[in-house]
Design a protein around this motif. Structure first.
Motif, short mmCIF file in Angstrom:
data_model
loop_
_atom_site.label_atom_id
_atom_site.label_comp_id
_atom_site.label_asym_id
_atom_site.label_seq_id
_atom_site.Cartn_x
_atom_site.Cartn_y
_atom_site.Cartn_z
N ALA A 136 -63.82 -16.08 -3.29
CA ALA A 136 -63.56 -16.58 -4.65
C ALA A 136 -62.49 -15.73 -5.34
O ALA A 136 -61.70 -16.23 -6.14
CB ALA A 136 -64.85 -16.58 -5.46
N MET A 137 -62.46 -14.43 -5.01
CA MET A 137 -61.45 -13.55 -5.62
C MET A 137 -60.06 -13.92 -5.10
O MET A 137 -59.10 -13.99 -5.86
CB MET A 137 -61.75 -12.08 -5.29
CG MET A 137 -63.13 -11.61 -5.75
SD MET A 137 -63.41 -9.91 -5.17
CE MET A 137 -65.12 -9.68 -5.64
N TYR A 138 -59.97 -14.15 -3.77
CA TYR A 138 -58.67 -14.58 -3.21
C TYR A 138 -58.27 -15.95 -3.73
O TYR A 138 -57.09 -16.24 -3.93
CB TYR A 138 -58.73 -14.57 -1.67
CG TYR A 138 -58.68 -13.17 -1.13
CD1 TYR A 138 -57.49 -12.47 -1.09
CD2 TYR A 138 -59.84 -12.52 -0.73
CE1 TYR A 138 -57.43 -11.16 -0.64
CE2 TYR A 138 -59.81 -11.21 -0.29
CZ TYR A 138 -58.60 -10.54 -0.24
OH TYR A 138 -58.55 -9.24 0.18
N ARG A 139 -59.27 -16.81 -3.97
CA ARG A 139 -58.98 -18.14 -4.52
C ARG A 139 -58.43 -18.02 -5.95
O ARG A 139 -57.55 -18.78 -6.34
CB ARG A 139 -60.25 -19.00 -4.51
CG ARG A 139 -60.58 -19.52 -3.12
CD ARG A 139 -61.97 -20.16 -3.08
NE ARG A 139 -62.30 -20.62 -1.74
CZ ARG A 139 -62.16 -21.87 -1.29
NH1 ARG A 139 -61.75 -22.81 -2.11
NH2 ARG A 139 -62.47 -22.18 -0.05
N ALA A 140 -58.96 -17.07 -6.73
CA ALA A 140 -58.47 -16.90 -8.11
C ALA A 140 -56.99 -16.52 -8.09
O ALA A 140 -56.17 -17.04 -8.87
CB ALA A 140 -59.30 -15.85 -8.84
N ILE A 141 -56.62 -15.63 -7.18
CA ILE A 141 -55.21 -15.23 -7.08
C ILE A 141 -54.36 -16.41 -6.62
O ILE A 141 -53.25 -16.65 -7.13
CB ILE A 141 -55.06 -14.01 -6.14
CG1 ILE A 141 -55.74 -12.79 -6.78
CG2 ILE A 141 -53.58 -13.72 -5.85
CD1 ILE A 141 -55.56 -11.48 -6.06
N ALA A 142 -54.89 -17.19 -5.67
CA ALA A 142 -54.15 -18.37 -5.19
C ALA A 142 -53.93 -19.35 -6.34
O ALA A 142 -52.85 -19.95 -6.47
CB ALA A 142 -54.93 -19.05 -4.07
N GLU B 240 -75.33 -15.90 -10.99
CA GLU B 240 -74.19 -16.56 -10.31
C GLU B 240 -72.91 -15.79 -10.58
O GLU B 240 -72.60 -15.47 -11.74
CB GLU B 240 -73.99 -17.97 -10.88
CG GLU B 240 -74.95 -19.02 -10.38
CD GLU B 240 -74.57 -19.57 -9.01
OE1 GLU B 240 -73.37 -19.79 -8.76
OE2 GLU B 240 -75.49 -19.76 -8.20
N GLN B 241 -72.15 -15.52 -9.53
CA GLN B 241 -70.88 -14.81 -9.69
C GLN B 241 -69.86 -15.67 -10.45
O GLN B 241 -69.66 -16.84 -10.12
CB GLN B 241 -70.34 -14.47 -8.30
CG GLN B 241 -68.96 -13.84 -8.34
CD GLN B 241 -68.41 -13.54 -6.95
OE1 GLN B 241 -68.94 -12.72 -6.22
NE2 GLN B 241 -67.34 -14.22 -6.57
N GLN B 242 -69.25 -15.08 -11.43
CA GLN B 242 -68.16 -15.74 -12.17
C GLN B 242 -66.89 -14.94 -11.92
O GLN B 242 -66.91 -13.71 -12.03
CB GLN B 242 -68.44 -15.75 -13.68
CG GLN B 242 -69.82 -16.26 -14.08
CD GLN B 242 -69.99 -17.74 -13.82
OE1 GLN B 242 -69.08 -18.53 -14.05
NE2 GLN B 242 -71.15 -18.13 -13.31
N VAL C 265 -62.47 -18.85 -14.08
CA VAL C 265 -61.82 -19.90 -13.28
C VAL C 265 -62.75 -20.52 -12.24
O VAL C 265 -62.30 -21.26 -11.36
CB VAL C 265 -60.52 -19.38 -12.60
CG1 VAL C 265 -59.45 -19.07 -13.63
CG2 VAL C 265 -60.79 -18.16 -11.72
N ASN C 266 -64.05 -20.23 -12.36
CA ASN C 266 -64.98 -20.78 -11.36
C ASN C 266 -64.84 -22.29 -11.16
O ASN C 266 -64.98 -22.78 -10.05
CB ASN C 266 -66.43 -20.47 -11.75
CG ASN C 266 -66.93 -19.21 -11.09
OD1 ASN C 266 -66.16 -18.28 -10.90
ND2 ASN C 266 -68.20 -19.16 -10.74
#
Ligand code: DC
Length: 222
Positions: free
Chosen positions: A34-40, A73-75, A83-84
């Motif tokens: 999810a962290m890599y997705r936020a950067i993407a 739940e991780q946000q 950006v979840n």
């Protein structure tokens, strides 16, 4: 403090399994994808070409990814914005697979991930957790399944949501993602030498959860 690392290819069921185990063992679940997705997402919004490494490197200092928990739940927060709701789609996943191969992107997340193990029992999933982020994890699991099984699971998930999709295209995308994640130069996806291999192709979710918990009890005697 205990830490469990679960690595494996896209669609192996890591997050479903990891969430269940974390809940049952009272660990905090950390989804590094999810962290890599936020950067993407940051780069997709900017219209950056993922092949433009110089631009991506220059932007990295402006990107701040942080994590919060709401009801367990991780946000993921991207420069303060939650950006979840924007990161769980194929476009972002495919972009994340590309931008995560750039060293500056990985460096931006490494400390955040490592520091999380200092304050709680952590179950972290991703591609390089056992090999790179948490080399001293108490338990390392490499969770995989055949590309055909992973594609069928994804297909069932999407059709259940009413989306029209094609099984062969999904499997082709999964194979491309595997190749990108396994063949990049920095922190590629691979099984750590001391990881336990779990192939979930012919296992139910309950069976996988039980098998991993069993490994944890064996290793950590909890
Ligand atoms: O697990 P996921 O599908 O949410 O991950 C999205 C992409 O992020 C994945 O294709 C590769 C990258 N990733 C990574 O490079 N390292 C991690 N620890 C987690 C994800």
């Amino acid at each position: 403090m205990y830490s469990i690392a679960i690595d494996g290819p896209a669609g192996a069921g890591k997050s479903t399994i990891a969430k269940r185990i974390a809940k049952e063992l009272s660990f905090v679940y950390v989804d590094t994808g999810a962290m890599y997705r936020a950067i993407a997402l940051y780069f997709l919004r900017k219209g950056t070409d993922p092949a433009n490494v110089a631009e991506i490197e220059a932007e990295c200092p402006k990107i701040h990814v942080t994590i919060e928990y709401q009801d367990g739940e991780q946000q993921v927060l991207l420069n303060g914005e939650n950006v979840n709701g924007f990161i769980r789609n194929e476009e972002v996943g495919n972009m994340a697979s590309k931008t995560s191969s750039i060293p500056a992107v990985r460096a931006a997340l490494l400390d955040l991930q490592r520091n999380m193990t200092k304050t709680a029992d952590i179950l972290m999933d991703g591609r390089d957790i056992g090999t790179n982020v948490l080399p001293n994890a108490d338990l390392k699991i490499y969770l995989t399944a055949s590309s055909a099984v992973r594609a069928k699971r994804r297909y069932d998930e999407l059709t259940a949501k009413g989306e029209v999709c094609d099984l062969a295209t999904i499997e082709k995308d999964i194979i491309i993602r595997d190749q990108q994640d396994m063949n990049r130069e920095i922190a590629p996806l691979k099984q750590a030498e001391d990881a336990v291999l779990v192939d979930s192709s012919d296992m139910t979710i309950d069976e996988v959860v039980d098998a991993i918990k069993e490994e944890f009890y064996k290793k950590c005697g909890k």
